[in-house]
Each structure stands twice: as C-alpha cells, then as structure tokens.
Design a protein around this motif. Structure first.
Motif, PDB file in Angstrom:
ATOM      1  N   TYR A 178       0.832  -1.209   0.000  1.00 23.44           N
ATOM      2  CA  TYR A 178       0.000   0.000   0.000  1.00 23.44           C
ATOM      3  C   TYR A 178       0.866   1.259   0.000  1.00 23.44           C
ATOM      4  O   TYR A 178       0.552   2.250  -0.669  1.00 23.44           O
ATOM      5  CB  TYR A 178      -0.907   0.021   1.234  1.00 23.44           C
ATOM      6  N   HIS A 195       0.534  -3.879 -11.190  1.00 29.29           N
ATOM      7  CA  HIS A 195      -0.579  -4.079 -10.274  1.00 29.29           C
ATOM      8  C   HIS A 195      -0.034  -4.439  -8.899  1.00 29.29           C
ATOM      9  O   HIS A 195       1.130  -4.837  -8.758  1.00 29.29           O
ATOM     10  CB  HIS A 195      -1.495  -5.206 -10.766  1.00 29.29           C
ATOM     11  N   TYR A 255      -4.112   3.561   1.370  1.00 34.64           N
ATOM     12  CA  TYR A 255      -4.891   3.038   0.238  1.00 34.64           C
ATOM     13  C   TYR A 255      -5.588   4.150  -0.537  1.00 34.64           C
ATOM     14  O   TYR A 255      -5.620   4.153  -1.773  1.00 34.64           O
ATOM     15  CB  TYR A 255      -5.936   2.032   0.726  1.00 34.64           C
ATOM     16  N   PRO A 261      -3.641   0.256  -9.805  1.00 38.13           N
ATOM     17  CA  PRO A 261      -4.671  -0.735  -9.438  1.00 38.13           C
ATOM     18  C   PRO A 261      -4.116  -1.843  -8.544  1.00 38.13           C
ATOM     19  O   PRO A 261      -2.988  -2.303  -8.729  1.00 38.13           O
ATOM     20  CB  PRO A 261      -5.127  -1.288 -10.789  1.00 38.13           C
ATOM     21  N   ALA A 309     -12.022   0.581  -0.372  1.00 38.95           N
ATOM     22  CA  ALA A 309     -11.658  -0.451  -1.343  1.00 38.95           C
ATOM     23  C   ALA A 309     -12.898  -1.182  -1.854  1.00 38.95           C
ATOM     24  O   ALA A 309     -12.982  -1.537  -3.035  1.00 38.95           O
ATOM     25  CB  ALA A 309     -10.688  -1.444  -0.721  1.00 38.95           C
ATOM     26  N   ASN A 312     -14.509   1.070  -4.412  1.00 39.10           N
ATOM     27  CA  ASN A 312     -13.682   1.459  -5.552  1.00 39.10           C
ATOM     28  C   ASN A 312     -13.869   0.448  -6.689  1.00 39.10           C
ATOM     29  O   ASN A 312     -13.514  -0.719  -6.545  1.00 39.10           O
ATOM     30  CB  ASN A 312     -12.217   1.513  -5.130  1.00 39.10           C
ATOM     31  N   SER A 315     -10.639  -1.676  -7.779  1.00 36.02           N
ATOM     32  CA  SER A 315      -9.967  -2.597  -6.861  1.00 36.02           C
ATOM     33  C   SER A 315     -10.711  -3.923  -6.773  1.00 36.02           C
ATOM     34  O   SER A 315     -11.940  -3.949  -6.687  1.00 36.02           O
ATOM     35  CB  SER A 315      -9.861  -1.995  -5.456  1.00 36.02           C
TER      36      SER A 315
END
Length: 374
Positions: A178, A195, A255, A261, A309, A312, A315
């Motif tokens: 993170y 990623h 985060y 991503p 998260a 989102n 994610s």
C-alpha cells in the motif's frame, strides 16, 4: 511493546511443500549509496526465473516481519535475519503465489519471482541519514533506500523489459505494498502494466477491547524515529496535517491515495489485528461471552474501514473469514480456501486478467461460516 507483524502466521491448514527454489543475490554495491540493513550489511533478494511465455512477467514480493519501535528493539533485531543479511542462505524455497507448480498455482507458476528480504524494521520506509549508536553498535534506518536500490537493480537486470509486474507482500510486506506501490509504478517504464496484491496489510485504526485507540501513538512514534516521511506516498503526506502524517504509514489510510490498481487480500478476522489492535485475548471459539461480543463487533468495524476499497470499482477484493494472518505464501490458503466457491488464486486471476473489465469482490460471511478455513 514489541511488534512482529510478519511472524504470527497462525494457520490451521497444513502447509504444502514449497516447490520453487530461488537463488540469493547480495547487493554489496548498495552499501556505497547508504542502502543497508539495520546492522550496516548489504540488502539482498532471492530470484527464481520464469519459464516459457510467462518468463518475462514478474512477481516482486516484499518479505514481512514486523517493526522495531525503539532503539533497544532495533538493536535486538539487528542481530537477526530481520535486521542483518549476514546469515542469509544461498537459496530460498517459496510456495503459494510464488510457487512454480502449475497444479498448485496455475496462472502464475511460470512467472519470474523476486523475494526481497526485509532487514530495516520499518516497512521499507526509513530514511535517516545518520546512524544511531545503541549499546556501542551503529544502527541504520534506511529501508526506503534499500527498496529503491533493489528496484533500480532489477530494472538493470531484466525488469526494464518486462511484459508485466505485480508488487506484493504479506503483513509488513503487505502494508509496504500500500505504501510503495505508486513509487514502484513511477520507477518502472510506463509501457509495463503494474498491479499490486497486498496480503494481510490492511491494518486499521480501531479501538481495543477496552475502548482505547493505542495505535496512532505507536505509528506516529515509528514515523519520526525511522524518519519515514520521505519513504511514504508523497500525495498522502502532502495532503495530511502535520499531526496526521503518520496515517500515510498505515494501510487503511495509504490506500485512499493510490493510483495504481490493486487487489486487496485479507482476512476480516486477521489474527494479528485481533491480538494486537483489538487485544481480544483469546481465539474463538475458546472465548468468553464478553470476548465474543467484541469479536463479533470486529467484522463490521473492519468492513467499514475497508469501505474505500469495497466501493472502488477498480480494486478487487478477497476477504475471507478465516482466523489467519498472511495467506499468499501458503499454497493451502492461496488455492484451497474459497469464498463464494472461488479461491484467492482464482479471484485474483479473474480480476487481473480481465484488465479491469471484471470487478471481483469476494467478501465472506461472518465466522464460522466458511468450512474451507479448517
């Protein structure tokens, strides 16, 4: 108080034998640039080359293993493999997400794997110029320099021409994902897809069983002790008030500032957080009524903290209900535990290979719903 984020790998499923054998690379030239472990020894990583058409795809794993939150603890740590590279062996065997057995890790078995050794004591974030002398020994808080040095070394040894790269880690290494994912993205050529897969790194700021919030003070202290401000996501650091900059050192807050991503992999009953944030004092089902009340209240607290998260659309998530801390390095947890009939391996692969067209968010029901955890 001592903090060992990456050492409490409390699992109940037997670990399968690791199959990928990797080779040690000691970065002795890094010492000249000040990128050194706590004891001043050079940083290191293990490498396992991929095969076939996937050989130019890279998985870079940052090892976990806690913090050292004071000079005496850092001194103790400097005499162990978590603070010194002097005892690293020539090879390391890896499993789970890093396994090279296609039966156990079918989508990623042929990728090139890098396992970065953790020897700085502050999630690869310390950046203090001068050493600190403790009991007559010089200690170096240089985790951020180590990480950048390793990344730059890899970029001169194949990574610069990679087809893809995934940055990952568990526990302190998961939190490091993170914290450092956007830095990694900025160093890797723009044409290479990047990623993140943080495992057991979404630590949250929550009250313990007594209603006390103890972790802000601890994070703030380590933030200043290791001088981590320049080793964190700078968008986060610049956005926070002076008294809140420590938050960028914590997965929950870091985060929200990430642009790269990533796929969140965590237990909603992470045993490290149950032990050291909630301070539950037991392991279900062997808890009394008061403890079980707090245990049952933890899940909604955790899911609320995880809501950025969850909400989102870019994610992915795999949030099981197992009593465990760190799962991606154990083939049993990585490929056999399921949520809604899907394993972590399959959930991540579905999200990753869809290039954002599939939003994979597997969130388990409350404990003890999931029979694959036992």
């Amino acid at each position: 108080m001592r903090f060992y984020f990456g050492l409490l790998l409390l699992t109940v499923i037997p670990k399968l034998d690791a199959t990928r054998v990797t080779k040690l690379f000691m970065l002795r030239d890094a010492v000249d640039s000040g990128a050194v472990c706590l004891d001043g020894s050079p940083p290191a990583y293990y490498r396992g080359n991929g095969t076939g058409s996937d050989s130019n795809k890279w998985i870079i794993h940052m090892e976990g293993g806690g913090w050292c939150p004071n000079n005496a603890d850092c001194y103790d740590r400097s005499n162990t493999p978590l603070g010194s590279s002097t005892s690293y062996g020539p090879t390391e065997s890896l499993s789970g997400f890093l396994d090279d057995d296609p039966k156990l890790n079918p989508k990623f078995a042929n990728w090139t794997v890098i396992f970065i050794k953790y020897c700085d004591g502050a999630t690869y974030s310390g950046n203090k110029d001068d050493p600190v002398v403790v009991y007559g020994k010089k200690l170096y808080f240089r985790g951020y320099r180590i990480l950048v040095n390793v990344f730059e070394h890899l970029l001169k040894n194949g990574l610069e021409k990679a087809d893809a790269a995934i940055l990952t880690g568990c526990s302190a290494g998961g939190e490091s994902t993170y914290i450092h994912l956007d830095v990694f993205r900025s160093l890797v050529p723009a044409n290479i897809p990047v990623h993140g897969l943080p495992d057991a790194g979404y630590f949250i700021n929550a009250a313990n069983i007594k209603g006390q919030f103890e972790w802000p003070a601890q994070y703030n202290y380590v933030y200043h002790m290791h001088n981590v401000s320049t080793g964190l996501n700078q968008a986060c650091v610049e956005a926070k008030a002076e008294d809140d900059k420590w938050q960028c050192f914590m997965g929950q807050y870091a985060y929200e500032y990430l642009k790269t991503p990533l796929f969140v992999f965590n237990s909603q009953y992470d045993t490290w957080q149950l032990d050291y944030i909630l301070e539950l004092g037991c392991r279900p089902p062997n808890c009394n009524a008061r403890q079980m009340k707090h245990f049952n209240a933890w899940r909604p607290t955790y899911l609320k903290a995880l809501s950025p998260a969850i909400d989102n659309p870019t994610s992915g998530l795999f949030i099981d209900s197992c009593l465990v801390h760190c799962q991606s390095l154990d083939t049993s947890w990585w490929s056999q535990v399921t949520v809604n009939g899907t394993s972590a391996h399959d959930a991540f692969a579905q999200w990753y290979f869809s290039n954002g067209s599939v939003t994979t968010k597997e969130i388990d029901k409350p404990y003890p719903h999931n029979p694959t955890c036992t």
